[in-house]
Design an enzyme around this catalytic site. Sequence first.
Site: not given
Ligand code: GCB
Length: 592
Positions: A168, A414, A503
């Site tokens: 992402d 992930e 996160e």
């Molecule tokens: C996640 C990812 C990250 C994304 C985030 C999102 O789990 O690790 O790279 O940007 O979610 O905002 O969806």
Amino acid sequence: MLYPVESETREVKDLSGIWRFKIDRNHEGYRNKWYETPLRDTIMMPVPASYNDITQDATIRDHIGDVWYERTFFVPASWADKRIMIRVGSATHSAVMWVNGVEVAAHKGGYLPFEADISDVVHVGVENRVTIAVNNILDNTTIPIGKIKRYDDVFHPPGYKVQEIYHDFFNYAGIHRPVKLYTTPKVFIEDITLVTDIDGMDGLIHYNIAVAGPTSPEQIRVRVADEAGNIVATGSQLKGTCRIEKVQLWEPGNAYLYTFLVELVTKEEEIKDCYRLPVGVRTVHVTNKKFLINGKPFYFKGFGKHEDMDIRGKGLDDAINVKDFNLLKWIGANSFRTSHYPYSEEILQMADREGIVVIAESPAVGFNFWNDKEVFTDEHVHPEALAHHLNVMEEMIKRDKNHPSIVMWSVANEATTHEDGAFSYFKAVADKTRSLDPTRPITIVQNTNPDDCKVAQLFDVICVNRYPSWYTDSGHLEVIERQLEIELTKWHTRFNQPVMMTEYGADTIAGFHSDPPVMFSEEYQCALLEHHHRVFDRLDFIIGEHVWNFADFATKQGVTRVGGNKKGVFTRQRQPKAAAHLLRKRWHTERR
Ligand code: GCB
């Protein structure tokens, strides 16, 4: 791999600036040997910078394949008897480099440096030319993993293809970090490895120095200087331990950096080569509930970040980086994760200097985007990807091993760690990482269900990414606490490791308000964070909270992304959303 620095025996010449640039639209550059003569029909391109957002041309932004960079340089006459190196801070994702038409280096991996000895291919007194072909393709052999999707139907133009990415963030490409020429003497300090320890009131620096060249140096001289320049310890071997009495430790928020000076000296006391390396004395340990720095529990407060900004994309920018450190301090953060790839050496040097703690992550991201299909098959993750992953771990640790700020390696973000195939894959990665650096804990950042995870026992700390009331139960803030508490407790109970939330967050449009909160409003982001914090504060095995994300950032275009990912606590231009003030209040209060 030592960072190129100046000293009385070494010079550095930075080749940052405007390079000549050309897109290889017809894949002809290699065939037609574009490196043999100066490139024609070029446009201006800044280095360092991503090339994607520099022009008005969407076909440059979205180009798949090679782009070519070129510039000329002079070699000072005084360099005639030196070893002359060229070093590229990073070229995303793979590159081949020629100097005066001679291939000097080829490198795979977009976020780590490579270099070449060009002493025999450069000339004094004439212009020299460096050409770098950079390729941005991601496939099942690369890290990050990706796929070129080819269309063979009437609805797309003939030969139509797109780069599929499974992560992402925008697939920025180009020469992202400076290209430098540097010299060393012919007999030179090739590498230094420092490991620090604490013995009562004293600090210990265990060192290992590698020297290379046609002859052996006559004497090695090691000195450790404190910040005032006083020599506090010495040595005279390639390998040994320096004891610093009444050491000043490197502590989070209170960094103290000694200088580790290595000199190669002749019997007549002439200094042939010398290298100065900043060193912070600190230890890192993990128990089943705590993360200890210098024997004291450390609670991570901070963010997952990105190297990302308007126009320059992922190009190194000192102004942005200093601003980001100022914002980290302003908000009361003490740490960040280099999600989802190794950041520039310059950023890590700032973290060392400023006492900001870093979880350093490899670029292994995207191992989870095949939805119902199995990921860890040879089709999706080619055996070459594992070989490359191991190589990236090695390059990353060789580059970054001496940073006191880095307290843990994250091998991936992930992956589908519930699959059987994930075990052998990550066993190989974990074993390799531990063998390269037995001194730091290792982790893998996960979003798997704790009951199904097959790999966490290979690591030291559980790192969890979760988005309750965002991607699941959207709009229902009231479910967060219950769901989170059950899941985090499961992780801890099953694996008996401390747990960190790496996160959590919500997309938030700066300036969009709603009370009661609705998704995308500043109020919703604040409420979501507060629900999470209540859970963290109840659980004694939680060792930290990293909000996703520090700032809004660019992604590929898609129906869930309006001008990028908006989970930033700051906007992409580094202005605070309401959540920044909430976090500032929480993080400036001492807790745990
Ligand atoms: C996640 C990812 C990250 C994304 C985030 C999102 O789990 O690790 O790279 O940007 O979610 O905002 O969806």
